[in-house]
Design a protein around this motif. Sequence first.
Motif, short mmCIF file in Angstrom:
data_model
loop_
_atom_site.label_atom_id
_atom_site.label_comp_id
_atom_site.label_asym_id
_atom_site.label_seq_id
_atom_site.Cartn_x
_atom_site.Cartn_y
_atom_site.Cartn_z
N ALA A 151 0.82 -1.21 0.00
CA ALA A 151 0.00 0.00 0.00
C ALA A 151 0.86 1.26 0.00
N LYS A 152 1.97 1.23 0.71
CA LYS A 152 2.85 2.39 0.77
C LYS A 152 3.45 2.70 -0.60
N LEU A 153 3.91 1.66 -1.29
CA LEU A 153 4.49 1.87 -2.62
C LEU A 153 3.43 2.32 -3.62
N ALA A 154 2.22 1.78 -3.50
CA ALA A 154 1.13 2.19 -4.39
C ALA A 154 0.78 3.65 -4.17
N ALA A 155 0.79 4.09 -2.90
CA ALA A 155 0.48 5.49 -2.60
C ALA A 155 1.53 6.42 -3.19
N ARG A 156 2.81 6.04 -3.07
CA ARG A 156 3.88 6.86 -3.65
C ARG A 156 3.77 6.88 -5.17
N LEU A 157 3.43 5.75 -5.75
CA LEU A 157 3.35 5.65 -7.20
C LEU A 157 2.25 6.53 -7.77
N THR A 158 1.10 6.53 -7.11
CA THR A 158 -0.07 7.23 -7.66
C THR A 158 -0.22 8.65 -7.14
N GLY A 159 0.37 8.95 -5.97
CA GLY A 159 0.20 10.26 -5.37
C GLY A 159 -1.07 10.39 -4.55
#
Length: 346
Positions: free
Chosen positions: A305-313
């Motif tokens: 979830a953390k990486l997805a949040a960084r990826l999408t903003g």
Amino acid sequence: MARLGGDFMEPLQAIAREKGVSVETLLESLANALLAAYKRRPDSAEDAEVTIDPDSGDIQVWAQDLDEDGNVIREWDDTPTDFGRIAAQTAKQVMFQRIRDAERDLKYEEYAGREGDIVTGIVQQADSRYTLLNLGKVEALLPLQEQLPGERYGNGVRVKAYIVEVRRTNKGPQIVVSRSHPGLMKKLFELEVPEIASGVVEIKALSREPGIRSKIAVASNDPNVDPVGACVGPRGARVRMVMAELRNERIDIIPFSEEPAEFVARALQPAHVREVDLNDATGTAIVIVDASEQPLAIGKEGLNAKLAARLTGWRIDIGTGEEAAILDSVPIDEDEDQPEAGQGEE
């Protein structure tokens, strides 16, 4: 008149050619040093200049009278009789110092402006604070905070690194490189995937937890080219090459989407997402998954979830269908302007 002589001018010219330094630059530095030597003499003129003939090596000191505006109104040859000996000694010192300076300048110019490039270096020295990489003509500094967690570098090992800064110092350029910067992964994919190097496939976004896991979002400018397949390569060969360089860091490659909700859903792969609701005011994406998919969507220690949040903003909140159903069943406070609860229901 003093003279350096052909026996000095010839090696000076040869060294200048070998080191990539112009003879004029060396002679200018020598003239400045000889002028300083002349000025130290008690009988020197207040204003003077030194000239050196580049063909013959003849040296002359021209004393000058200047007017109030700094214009030369009179000059005369004031070369000391022992200036030839002084010139020879000074020339050797100046020549070697200037060559060292010029070499440092050339090395700096070679790497100045190359921030964002990838380089391959050989490990020269490694300790608890930093690792030194030999790039050939210069050394690069790989600080501890720019290394992959737990990565150990033995002397003589070849590693790729990302240039984050080039500094000019008195000892030459100091090149700071990184193995943890997201740009390194991007450059590695450019090296391994011809479609990225040519611009057919673009890396639209990238998030990275160095040495552990990363996500990259890719898109194709050619409808006939699958961007994910291009990055993965035949039987996964291309992505495996990148992973091997990064000590088997796991890489999720997902197709980019201009639609934010779809992009968030894809970013949470390999979890299957049922629904995404976006709140533009808070920048939050509320994601609904099946209960069995929730651990996969969140990931170990929340990493997926953390990486997805960084990826999408987007800030991502993950819930299950059961949790959503419970929230939907909570009654809403009524007021006189609202219809009664259950109105219209059988």
